[in-house]
Design a protein around this motif. Structure first.
Motif, PDB file in Angstrom:
ATOM      1  N   ARG A 170       0.761  -1.037   0.077  1.00 50.44           N
ATOM      2  CA  ARG A 170      -0.008  -0.077  -0.089  1.00 50.44           C
ATOM      3  C   ARG A 170       0.933   1.085  -0.006  1.00 50.44           C
ATOM      4  O   ARG A 170       1.476   1.675   1.140  1.00 50.44           O
TER       5      ARG A 170
ATOM      6  N   ALA B 257       1.760   5.130  -0.862  1.00 46.75           N
ATOM      7  CA  ALA B 257       1.457   6.390  -1.429  1.00 46.75           C
ATOM      8  C   ALA B 257       2.461   7.586  -1.806  1.00 46.75           C
ATOM      9  O   ALA B 257       3.621   7.006  -1.815  1.00 46.75           O
TER      10      ALA B 257
ATOM     11  N   ASP C   4      -3.238   3.403  -7.472  1.00 44.32           N
ATOM     12  CA  ASP C   4      -4.468   3.815  -6.837  1.00 44.32           C
ATOM     13  C   ASP C   4      -4.336   5.469  -6.653  1.00 44.32           C
ATOM     14  O   ASP C   4      -3.573   5.882  -5.680  1.00 44.32           O
TER      15      ASP C   4
ATOM     16  N   LEU D   9      -4.447   7.101  -3.079  1.00 44.57           N
ATOM     17  CA  LEU D   9      -3.188   7.173  -2.376  1.00 44.57           C
ATOM     18  C   LEU D   9      -2.313   8.422  -2.858  1.00 44.57           C
ATOM     19  O   LEU D   9      -0.942   8.260  -2.507  1.00 44.57           O
TER      20      LEU D   9
ATOM     21  N   ARG E 259      -6.924   9.141   5.924  1.00 45.57           N
ATOM     22  CA  ARG E 259      -7.860   8.367   4.930  1.00 45.57           C
ATOM     23  C   ARG E 259      -7.471   7.058   4.589  1.00 45.57           C
ATOM     24  O   ARG E 259      -8.335   6.220   4.047  1.00 45.57           O
ATOM     25  N   ALA E 260      -6.108   6.683   4.957  1.00 45.69           N
ATOM     26  CA  ALA E 260      -5.556   5.425   4.641  1.00 45.69           C
ATOM     27  C   ALA E 260      -4.624   5.024   5.343  1.00 45.69           C
ATOM     28  O   ALA E 260      -3.446   4.911   5.242  1.00 45.69           O
TER      29      ALA E 260
ATOM     30  N   ASP F  34      -3.731   1.952   6.412  1.00 48.86           N
ATOM     31  CA  ASP F  34      -2.897   0.915   6.334  1.00 48.86           C
ATOM     32  C   ASP F  34      -1.749   1.248   5.482  1.00 48.86           C
ATOM     33  O   ASP F  34      -1.048   0.254   4.854  1.00 48.86           O
ATOM     34  N   ILE F  35      -1.513   2.346   5.082  1.00 47.37           N
ATOM     35  CA  ILE F  35      -0.223   2.641   4.249  1.00 47.37           C
ATOM     36  C   ILE F  35       0.876   2.034   4.869  1.00 47.37           C
ATOM     37  O   ILE F  35       1.114   2.183   5.982  1.00 47.37           O
TER      38      ILE F  35
END
Length: 336
Positions: free
Chosen positions: A187, A189, A216, A219, A241-242, A244-245
């Motif tokens: 994951r 970004a 994505d 990201l 917002r993410a 799990d990065i």
């Protein structure tokens, strides 16, 4: 004027002491060819009589100012914070100094600055310009093109047909992101900065290339500047917002350092929880803990090459349109 005032030594004095003609002295002063024996005699005579060339008069004869503008399109605060700009400036100044040219530093931070700098260029105070961080449809670029001023850009702004020096931002971003993915991150970004210029858009493109089908857009966090503060704020938004990065490519080392600060504040470990990579190999890269994996951008080399390009245009009276790319190896450290 006092009769005791010291008279300024002239070419006549040098010629008399050296036992040569004034023309021979002028050829030495202006870089022309003379015999070794004549050159040695003239150089010794110059030292003996204390002759200093009148560069102002020479400039009038040649219609040259012996000055080159170094124009930076960045906020004043970022000019001081970003070590890349300083390194580019030093590389530019060293090359100009060796050629006996003066560098004039001009910072463009507002519409008023743009108008002022355009007026300055139009006044004929410089012979050419090195331009850093130019944007598309830039008013300074338009002024330079209108004046047909010898110019070289650091970076390659779109829709500009002029000499430039730079790096393969897209290829380098793709290479460093691919290496981050090779550590097992899933994951990943990006904090994408400065998308109003070629370096920012090309680094985002390289990141996208490396991710391929895994890219994505959710990201990607965009910020306006290559700054520590923008990196910290963007990282906080990404974590919100993410959460799990597990990997981040920051578009510059300063942005990466800000991101690492935000990760630390959020209780996330680097590289155990999140691997972080940057771009530049600036002093930011070695000030972080852990030290930053990054791309080595040769900032001083860019400045030196840009200055050499402008000097070549002045010497040859030609406006080259080709670009020069300098190498950008990946430097792998402990942040990823």
């Amino acid at each position: 004027m006092s009769t005791s005032a010291r008279r300024r030594s002239t070419v006549h004095d040098v010629a008399r002491v050296a036992g040569v003609s004034r023309g021979t002295v002028s050829r030495v002063i202006n870089g022309g060819y003379v015999s070794d024996s004549a050159r040695s005699a003239i150089e010794e005579a110059i030292r003996e009589v204390g002759y200093v060339p009148n560069t102002a008069a020479q400039s009038l004869v040649r219609q040259r100012t012996q000055a080159i503008a170094f124009i930076v399109h960045e906020p004043h605060a970022l000019f001081l914070e970003d070590p890349n700009i300083g390194a580019i400036m030093l590389g530019t100044n060293e090359t100009l100094s060796e050629a006996d040219y003066q560098m004039v530093c001009l910072v463009v931070d507002s519409v008023r600055d743009t108008e002022r700098v355009a007026r300055y260029l139009n006044g004929g105070f410089v012979d050419g310009a090195v331009i850093v961080s130019a944007r598309a449809q830039d008013p300074i670029t338009k002024a330079v093109m209108r004046l047909d001023l010898p110019v070289t850009y650091v970076g390659h702004p779109p829709d500009v047909d002029a000499a430039w020096v730079g790096v393969d931002n897209r290829g380098a971003a793709r290479a460093v992101t691919s290496r981050l993915l090779g550590t097992g991150r899933t994951r990943v970004a990006m904090i994408a900065a400065a998308l109003d210029r070629d370096s920012g858009t090309d680094r985002l493109a390289g990141f996208t290339d490396a991710l391929g089908a895994r890219f994505d857009p959710f990201l990607v966090e965009e910020v306006p500047l290559y700054s520590y503060a923008d990196g910290a704020a963007a990282m906080a938004r990404l974590l919100e917002r993410a959460p799990d990065i597990d990997g981040v490519f920051a578009a510059s080392d300063a942005v990466a350092a800000g991101a690492m600060g935000a990760l630390r504040d959020a209780g996330r470990r680097v590289p155990e929880d999140v691997g972080v990579i940057g771009f530049d190999n600036s002093s930011w890269a070695t000030r972080t803990t852990p030290q930053l994996s990054t791309v080595d951008q040769p900032a001083e080399g860019l400045g030196a090459a840009a200055a050499a390009s402008v000097l070549a245009q002045l010497r040859d009276d030609q406006r080259p349109r080709e670009g020069i790319l300098l190498p950008t190896p990946v430097v792998w450290r402990d942040s990823a």
